[in-house]
Design a protein around this motif. Structure first.
Motif, mmCIF file in Angstrom:
data_model
loop_
_atom_site.group_PDB
_atom_site.id
_atom_site.type_symbol
_atom_site.label_atom_id
_atom_site.label_comp_id
_atom_site.label_asym_id
_atom_site.label_seq_id
_atom_site.Cartn_x
_atom_site.Cartn_y
_atom_site.Cartn_z
ATOM 1 N N LYS A 154 0.821 -1.204 0.000
ATOM 2 C CA LYS A 154 0.000 0.000 0.000
ATOM 3 C C LYS A 154 0.859 1.259 0.000
ATOM 4 C CE LYS A 154 -2.666 -1.407 3.364
ATOM 5 N NZ LYS A 154 -3.708 -1.395 4.422
ATOM 6 N N SER A 155 1.881 1.276 0.820
ATOM 7 C CA SER A 155 2.712 2.489 0.824
ATOM 8 C C SER A 155 3.571 2.540 -0.439
ATOM 9 C CB SER A 155 3.549 2.583 2.099
ATOM 10 O OG SER A 155 4.453 1.515 2.148
ATOM 11 N N PHE A 156 3.944 1.376 -0.952
ATOM 12 C CA PHE A 156 4.737 1.335 -2.197
ATOM 13 C C PHE A 156 3.970 1.969 -3.354
ATOM 14 C CE2 PHE A 156 5.809 -0.927 -6.172
ATOM 15 C CZ PHE A 156 7.153 -0.615 -6.258
ATOM 16 N N VAL A 157 2.722 1.542 -3.552
ATOM 17 C CA VAL A 157 1.965 2.083 -4.697
ATOM 18 C C VAL A 157 1.573 3.540 -4.473
ATOM 19 C CG1 VAL A 157 1.143 -0.134 -5.541
ATOM 20 C CG2 VAL A 157 -0.275 1.155 -3.960
ATOM 21 N N ASN A 158 1.439 3.945 -3.219
ATOM 22 C CA ASN A 158 1.115 5.340 -2.943
ATOM 23 C C ASN A 158 2.241 6.266 -3.348
ATOM 24 O OD1 ASN A 158 -1.472 5.730 -2.118
ATOM 25 N ND2 ASN A 158 -1.072 5.169 0.007
ATOM 26 N N LYS A 159 3.462 5.749 -3.297
ATOM 27 C CA LYS A 159 4.628 6.578 -3.626
ATOM 28 C C LYS A 159 4.989 6.507 -5.111
ATOM 29 C CE LYS A 159 6.748 5.075 0.262
ATOM 30 N NZ LYS A 159 7.828 4.243 0.668
ATOM 31 N N ASP A 161 5.179 6.753 -9.127
ATOM 32 C CA ASP A 161 4.824 7.681 -10.191
ATOM 33 C C ASP A 161 4.084 6.867 -11.248
ATOM 34 O OD1 ASP A 161 4.641 9.283 -12.376
ATOM 35 O OD2 ASP A 161 6.790 9.792 -12.480
ATOM 36 N N LEU A 162 2.760 7.024 -11.278
ATOM 37 C CA LEU A 162 1.935 6.150 -12.114
ATOM 38 C C LEU A 162 2.076 6.423 -13.612
ATOM 39 C CD1 LEU A 162 -1.321 5.983 -9.973
ATOM 40 C CD2 LEU A 162 0.640 4.448 -9.964
ATOM 41 N N SER A 163 2.791 7.519 -13.946
ATOM 42 C CA SER A 163 2.937 7.812 -15.370
ATOM 43 C C SER A 163 4.097 7.021 -15.978
ATOM 44 C CB SER A 163 3.160 9.313 -15.565
ATOM 45 O OG SER A 163 4.410 9.667 -15.003
ATOM 46 N N ARG A 164 4.886 6.378 -15.124
ATOM 47 C CA ARG A 164 6.033 5.622 -15.652
ATOM 48 C C ARG A 164 5.596 4.264 -16.173
ATOM 49 N NH1 ARG A 164 11.156 7.628 -13.248
ATOM 50 N NH2 ARG A 164 12.096 5.650 -13.851
ATOM 51 N N ASN A 165 6.233 3.877 -17.278
ATOM 52 C CA ASN A 165 5.900 2.578 -17.868
ATOM 53 C C ASN A 165 6.730 1.471 -17.218
ATOM 54 O OD1 ASN A 165 3.970 3.534 -19.536
ATOM 55 N ND2 ASN A 165 5.213 3.473 -21.398
ATOM 56 N N GLN A 214 0.400 -2.150 -13.235
ATOM 57 C CA GLN A 214 -0.805 -1.335 -13.259
ATOM 58 C C GLN A 214 -1.813 -1.970 -14.214
ATOM 59 O OE1 GLN A 214 -0.605 3.007 -13.472
ATOM 60 N NE2 GLN A 214 1.612 2.832 -13.471
ATOM 61 N N THR A 215 -3.057 -1.942 -13.816
ATOM 62 C CA THR A 215 -4.110 -2.539 -14.647
ATOM 63 C C THR A 215 -4.147 -1.883 -16.030
ATOM 64 O OG1 THR A 215 -5.324 -2.958 -12.633
ATOM 65 C CG2 THR A 215 -6.553 -3.152 -14.672
ATOM 66 N N LYS A 216 -3.879 -0.575 -16.081
ATOM 67 C CA LYS A 216 -3.906 0.108 -17.385
ATOM 68 C C LYS A 216 -2.834 -0.476 -18.322
ATOM 69 C CE LYS A 216 -0.859 4.011 -16.430
ATOM 70 N NZ LYS A 216 -0.659 5.422 -16.269
ATOM 71 N N HIS A 217 -1.698 -0.907 -17.775
ATOM 72 C CA HIS A 217 -0.680 -1.535 -18.606
ATOM 73 C C HIS A 217 -1.127 -2.924 -19.039
ATOM 74 C CE1 HIS A 217 2.505 1.287 -16.708
ATOM 75 N NE2 HIS A 217 2.032 1.789 -17.826
ATOM 76 N N LEU A 218 -1.745 -3.634 -18.101
ATOM 77 C CA LEU A 218 -2.247 -4.979 -18.425
ATOM 78 C C LEU A 218 -3.252 -4.894 -19.566
ATOM 79 C CD1 LEU A 218 -2.162 -7.957 -17.251
ATOM 80 C CD2 LEU A 218 -4.408 -7.428 -16.344
ATOM 81 N N PHE A 219 -4.110 -3.892 -19.502
ATOM 82 C CA PHE A 219 -5.160 -3.762 -20.513
ATOM 83 C C PHE A 219 -4.641 -3.200 -21.837
ATOM 84 C CE2 PHE A 219 -9.038 -3.630 -17.415
ATOM 85 C CZ PHE A 219 -8.751 -4.942 -17.054
ATOM 86 N N SER A 220 -3.395 -2.781 -21.850
ATOM 87 C CA SER A 220 -2.845 -2.316 -23.135
ATOM 88 C C SER A 220 -2.225 -3.479 -23.912
ATOM 89 C CB SER A 220 -1.810 -1.218 -22.898
ATOM 90 O OG SER A 220 -0.650 -1.766 -22.301
#
Ligand code: ZN
Length: 502
Positions: A154-159, A161-165, A214-220
């Motif tokens: 939880k703390s890992f994903v909070n920190k 940068d979700l824009s990184r691939n 990230q789910t968005k990467h999985l769905f790509s």
């Protein structure tokens, strides 16, 4: 008149009431919207400092590719789902597992059979429709995530940068992982697993581990739930430029089970092998090169059929799919060529590379990377010098090296196939001289280069390197090729069908 006035007043009064009511509802609505907005922004601010459960991205744990005979699916799923109520566990299997696999009956555990089954809904065969979290974790069978993992997660994903691939490879009990680079060359059907890309990221990770993304990467991805889970993910992630980072802060726990017996281990190996073959067939990988120099082939061979079907209008299907000749086919074509050339040289027949084969030799001493057969010409009268050609003019036969010889049904020429089932071939066209011009009896209207030519090109014959052998060729190769194909043909490669861009 009075009555009319009264009626009007009454209507107006009623309308006023309606108007007032509407106004009140609107105000209430506005207030609700602004209150919700405030609440959301409060939460967003709040999540930066602490970790209120209701706004945290939850997690979907995916268990896939487990061995039906011996697995820890029940233990993992019941432990995770039982202890972490906001984590969903998705068990994905292509078929209904048989022998049956015990699945815990918990609200946050679901088994999805990814191959459509009669009577089942679309929803039940699509794992992706069951993912609502922002992150997914592919869990290797035999491991689990504990409360401690989830807290750190939880703390890992909070920190993050979700824009990184980036995706994250997570160790199981600190076991060793090796990081490699991965390069899938679609055009040449080749997967290269070699040196890592840079010091920070990997294209492929070897060793027991889980993969968090990230789910968005999985769905790509083209098909996130293909068999041979991890290799499939690595190939597909490379195609969408998502790099894999090995992280140390997160750790999966191994479920300690009794050591597996030899039979189960052997079956698991077979199972993994089958899954890789399925994956490579789906993605179009026919050759895998490993960092240590080892190569695996997944294409055609002597026993199988050729990798591609009948070629129409001179343009094989793979070219329309943006690919070149499968590497196995090129290898077998070269092998067939060397076999035939050796026989023709041994019986001292006068032969020469023709058409696309000579063009390939002139360009880079090899078969044109998208060509699908080899063409050679020979003096018709020299057929009498070679036993194989004498024989093939009467009957089809398979020689001692399992190459198959036959007279072509298309006309007056001969064909040597890689094997009876694998129809990769060398075509031998018998020419004869007529008033200084080489001619033959069968012509292909679709091949512009299939023309008569002056005999002086064959007097004398020369040699050119082709497919790893010194092959016989006309003299003045460039002049001969430009005579047949047109000026500048060596320098300007073109696909057979000009509709397709090079
Ligand atoms: Zn092949």
């Amino acid at each position: 008149m009075v009555t009319l006035l009264n009626v009007t007043m009454r209507i107006l009064r009623r309308k006023w009431k309606i108007f007032a009511a509407a106004l009140f509802v609107n105000m209430l609505l506005l207030w609700t919207i602004s209150w919700c907005g405030n609440r959301q922004s409060n939460n967003a601010e709040h999540s930066k400092t602490s970790e209120p459960l209701n706004v945290l991205p939850s997690l979907t744990v995916i268990i896939q590719d487990f061995d039906v005979l011996q697995n820890d699916v029940f233990t993992s799923a019941s432990y995770i789902a039982g202890n972490l109520s906001d984590v969903n566990v998705l068990i994905v299997s292509e078929q209904i597992p048989y022998p049956p696999v015990k699945i815990p009956t918990l609200e946050n555990v679901k088994l999805v059979i990814s191959q459509p089954n009669p009577g089942h809904s679309l929803n039940s065969s699509r794992p992706e429709l069951n993912i609502r979290s922002n992150f997914v974790l592919f869990l290797p069978d035999g491991s689990l995530i504990g409360q401690d993992f989830y807290r750190i997660y939880k703390s890992f994903v909070n920190k993050l940068d979700l824009s990184r691939n980036e995706a994250f490879a997570i160790t199981v009990d600190n076991s060793r992982r090796n990081c490699y680079g991965l390069d899938f060359k679609m055009k040449t059907w080749t997967l290269n697993i070699g040196e890592r890309l840079d010091s920070k990221s990997c294209g492929y990770v070897k060793g027991d581990h889980g993969l968090l993304l990230q789910t968005k990467h999985l769905f790509s991805l083209m098909d996130p739930f293909m068999p041979s889970t991890f290799m499939s993910l690595y190939i597909q992630l490379s195609l969408v430029y998502v790099k894999v980072v090995m992280i140390e802060d997160l750790q999966l726990q191994r479920i300690s089970t009794a050591p597996k017996d030899a039979k189960v281990l052997w079956e698991q190996k077979q199972f993994r092998q089958r899954k890789s073959e399925q994956l490579y067939a789906k993605v179009g990988v026919k050759k895998v090169n490993y960092a240590n120099g080892h190569t695996e082939w997944y294409g055609c061979n002597k026993e199988s059929t050729r990798c591609f079907d009948t070629v129409y209008q001179n343009m094989p299907e793979y070219l329309y799919n943006g690919r070149w000749t499968p590497p196995c086919c090129l290898t077998h074509l070269r092998e067939t060529a060397r076999h035939v050339f050796g026989i023709l040289d041994a019986c001292k027949a006068r032969w020469w590379l023709e058409g696309g084969s000579l063009l390939g030799a002139a360009r880079d001493h090899d078969i044109i990377p998208w060509d699908y057969d080899i063409d050679i010409g020979m003096y018709r009268e020299d057929m009498l010098k070679c036993n194989q050609l004498l024989r093939v003019s009467k009957e089809r036969f398979v020689d001692e090296k399992r190459f198959s010889w036959e007279k072509a049904i298309e006309g007056d020429f001969y064909r040597v196939q890689f094997s009876e089932s694998n129809h990769l071939h060398v075509d031998i066209f018998p020419f004869y001289p007529q008033n200084g011009i080489m001619t033959k009896d069968t012509w292909f209207k679709t091949h512009k280069q299939d023309t008569e030519f002056p005999e002086h090109f064959l007097k004398p014959l020369t040699r050119i390197e082709f497919a790893g052998i010194n092959a016989s060729a006309p003299n003045n190769v460039r002049e001969f090729l430009e005579y047949k194909f047109g000026k500048g043909v060596i320098e300007s490669p073109k696909y057979p069908n000009e509709v397709i861009a090079f």
